[in-house]
Write an enzyme that holds these catalytic residues in place. Structure first.
Site, short mmCIF file in Angstrom:
data_model
loop_
_atom_site.label_atom_id
_atom_site.label_comp_id
_atom_site.label_asym_id
_atom_site.label_seq_id
_atom_site.Cartn_x
_atom_site.Cartn_y
_atom_site.Cartn_z
N GLU A 60 0.89 -0.83 0.10
CA GLU A 60 -0.02 -0.01 0.14
C GLU A 60 1.19 1.53 0.22
O GLU A 60 0.80 1.90 -0.96
CB GLU A 60 -1.19 -0.32 1.10
CG GLU A 60 -2.63 -0.99 1.13
CD GLU A 60 -1.74 -1.81 1.55
OE1 GLU A 60 -0.90 -2.45 1.82
OE2 GLU A 60 -2.50 -2.86 1.54
N HIS A 129 -11.17 -4.42 10.18
CA HIS A 129 -11.85 -4.45 9.34
C HIS A 129 -12.53 -3.55 9.18
O HIS A 129 -13.75 -3.60 7.86
CB HIS A 129 -11.95 -6.33 8.61
CG HIS A 129 -11.07 -6.29 7.90
ND1 HIS A 129 -10.18 -6.76 8.69
CD2 HIS A 129 -10.37 -7.20 6.60
CE1 HIS A 129 -8.94 -7.97 8.22
NE2 HIS A 129 -8.61 -7.62 6.98
#
Ligand SMILES: Cc1ncc(C[n+]2csc(CCOP(=O)(O)OP(=O)(O)O)c2C)c(N)n1
Ligand SMILES: [Mg+2]
Lengths: 329, 338
Positions: A60, A129
């Site tokens: 990322e 999450h």
């Protein structure tokens, strides 16, 4: 108008912008061969090829930086984060590179990149999450934060974001991808920085964005049954904040509730409350109430999760508070 | 312990007399950087320059030799220790000094300062202050070159301490995977602030890091401008011609402290070590070579130095007399329309 899912509305925006401008490309994990972790990029690899729909390793920080660098060199990258939870690994590139480049170069070098992906609470995905990060990015001068709540806005705002010359944090509602709505075909552009009144009403203003818009509308339906008309103001763009629309609504309704999925401390709602109390203090008939996610990491257990999340009932309760209505639960 | 001793043998034979002007210009550029940095240090002590200020003294041959191998359309990104690169790329001493002074006439209108020099017209896309953070940016510029099918190359300068950072590894992996025209130029001056390479890195040969990514690499003597140039030419050829990245580990040494607040020697390195390293001052290495080859002489070097000191004094005066940015500038350049 066609009825389209939020997911496909985003797909249309990507496809149309990539057709329109050869400098636009999509990069991220699983965006190509796999067709997108949430299938937002379905069919794009076939149509545009691997140079414009680029599958990345799980890296990322690296690919966010590649996007910033490509934008500095004049391209218009759309960088997909599989979810904004993982974008934390890249936050240095958004905050220290993307947001600052124009300023520290004295206006010479802009970063016309869009960073997009799903955010907000999900379903039983537990603490890592299922979380809302818009206040992180909205805090940063140099970034714009866009959060569509409906398929039409998803399409129109993404098209505007891609054409914009500044770095955009575009947070899609993870729970909204399957929602359906009317979406204008072809050129449909929603300007950034404009809130939208999703429902008019004179008794109370509910300020919301992303997932909480549908919850606010549900709450408004329920309240209408009790004779209360709520005005639902969908921010659409969290930064820049459309204070004008918020303030003119509150000046009419004299009461305000702010709903968001994020945590209460230093959240988006806190910013809205600040603006409202400072600008229209004399119009207020009650303190502004905030409805937020609970101030805890998201639990896995279904019952605990429900207790942690914002829902229509909590918004109704907050409206009742600002209206000083007594209700037996 | 890694040393700055030449890692590959010095090119044999004499210098090419046809390139004498180029060679003399390298000397001029290195002297300009040296005198500029000395002046900047002086200005810092007088409070004319604020914040962090990292001098490039001792490393001049790296920027000069490597930038000489680039074309006008190539992209350059650097760390915060980038005054020398900016000057070697052609930003004027006045403009760089004015930026250090925070003046409106500076390269970033006084809003970037010492660590954030930019000139987009020269492809000079920044000094960057987060260690390693600009390595992915250069990778993205190389991606843009490949995307557009141009012949451009992107070069990224960073210190040896940055190779322990995730951004370095993430970027090198993508560059090798996607065959991007990028050159990662690691200026191994042996220290990240006060931490010696050996106290921070599990392996001491930084060039070996490239093998994780099956990437071309070289160890280069950064105190010899010609060796630096030749290695960079090979790397540029690989990037422009073969379309593959390179990691250059350039062995060099900083003669000054990490920044203006750090003494030249003390806790983390000895006076003897610094004095020993100063024997391979890149400027005397090169001027002596040119003199030995009959391409210049002592008197010409003296005259050159004198002219450069004059240029740097002018830059100082220019920066000192230049105006501050208007207060309205505070809110400009945050967004495209601000
Ligand atoms: C991510 C990050 N961590 C820490 C710092 C503070 N810092 C600035 S320079 C530096 C040392 C870097 O050394 P090196 O990369 O070898 O470059 P050099 O200063 O030797 O040119 C450190 C730790 C920083 N700027 N960024
Ligand atoms: Mg170092």
């Amino acid at each position: 108008m066609a009825i389209v899912t939020y997911r496909d509305a985003l797909n249309q925006a990507l496809r149309e912008e990539m057709q329109r401008d050869a400098d636009v490309f999509l990069m991220g994990e699983e965006v190509g061969v796999y067709q997108g972790a949430y299938k937002v990029s379905r069919g794009l690899l076939d149509e545009f090829g691997p140079m414009r729909v680029v599958d990345t390793p799980i890296t990322e920080l690296g690919f966010a930086g590649v996007g910033v660098g490509a934008a500095m060199a004049g391209l218009r990258p759309v960088i997909e984060f599989m979810t904004w939870n993982f974008a934390l690994l890249a936050i240095d590139q958004l905050v220290n590179s993307a947001a600052k480049m124009r300023y520290m170069s004295g206006g010479q070098v802009g970063v016309p990149a869009v960073f997009r992906g799903p955010g907000g609470s999900a379903l039983q995905l537990a603490s890592q999450h299922s979380q809302a990060f818009e206040s992180y990015y909205a805090h940063i001068p140099g970034l714009k934060v866009v959060m569509p709540a409906t398929p039409a806005d998803a399409k129109g705002l993404l098209k505007s974001a891609i054409r914009d010359d500044d770095p955009i944090v575009f947070i899609e509602g993870e729970m909204l991808y399957n929602t359906k709505g009317e979406v204008p075909e072809g050129e449909h552009v929603v300007p950034l920085g404009l809130a939208d009144v999703k429902r008019s009403g004179g008794d109370v203003t509910i300020v919301c964005h992303s997932k909480t818009v549908s919850l606010a509308l549900k709450a408004a339906d329920e309240l209408a049954g009790e004779g209360i008309e709520a005005e639902v103001v969908d921010l659409r763009t969290v930064r820049p904040l459309d204070s004008e629309t918020i303030l003119s609504s509150v000046a009419r309704t004299h009461r305000c509730v702010v709903a968001e999925e994020g945590w209460p401390f230093a959240g988006i709602g806190a910013q809205v409350v600040d603006t409202v109390q400072r600008e229209v203090f004399d119009e207020l008939d009650a303190p502004v109430f905030r409805v937020t996610g609970a101030d805890v990491p998201m639990p896995y257990n279904k019952h605990l999760e429900r207790a942690a999340k914002v829902d229509a009932g909590k918004i109704v309760a907050a409206v009742n508070q600002v209206l000083y209505r007594e209700r037996d639960e | 312990m890694a040393t700055t001793a030449p890692a590959r043998s010095r090119p044999r034979g004499g210098l090419d007399p046809a390139r004498a002007d180029v060679y003399r210009d390298w000397l001029r550029q290195m002297l300009l950087i040296r005198r500029f940095e000395e002046k900047a240090g002086e200005a810092y002590s007088l409070g004319k320059i604020g914040g962090f200020c990292h001098l490039y003294i001792g490393q001049e041959a790296v920027a000069v030799g490597s930038l000489a191998a680039l074309g006008p359309d190539d992209y350059i990104t650097c760390s915060y220790r980038e005054h020398g690169h900016a000057l070697a790329r052609g930003i004027t001493a006045q403009t760089v000094m004015a930026e250090l002074f925070g003046k409106a006439a500076g390269s970033s209108k006084g809003k970037g300062g010492s660590m954030h020099l930019f000139d987009a017209s020269l492809g000079f896309l920044g000094g960057h202050g987060i260690v390693g953070g600009h390595i992915p940016l250069a990778t993205g510029m190389a991606f843009a070159a490949k995307y557009r099918g141009t012949e451009q190359v992107a070069v990224c300068y960073f210190g040896e301490a940055a190779v322990n950072n995730g951004a370095f590894h993430e970027a090198l992996n993508m560059a090798a995977l996607w065959k991007l025209p990028v050159i990662y130029l690691c200026e191994n001056n042996r220290y990240g602030m006060g931490t010696a390479l050996e106290r921070a890195s599990a392996i001491y040969d930084i060039s070996e890091r490239a093998s994780s990514y099956d990437m071309a690499n070289e160890v280069v003597d950064g105190q010899d401008v010609l060796i630096m140039y030749a290695a960079m030419e090979r790397a540029v050829q690989r990037a422009r011609g073969d379309k593959v990245p390179t990691l250059l580990e350039v062995r060099t040494y900083r003669f000054m402290g990490h920044s203006m607040s750090d003494p030249i020697h003390g806790h983390y390195r000895t006076k003897e070590e610094v004095e020993d390293q100063r024997k391979r001052d890149p400027i005397s290495v090169w001027s002596q070579r040119l003199i030995a080859e009959g391409l210049t002489d002592e008197a010409a070097v003296k005259a050159l130095d004198k002219a450069i000191i004059g240029e740097v004094n002018d830059a100082y005066q220019f920066a000192d007399e230049a105006g501050d940015p208007e207060i309205e500038e505070l809110f400009k350049d945050v967004y495209a329309d601000s």
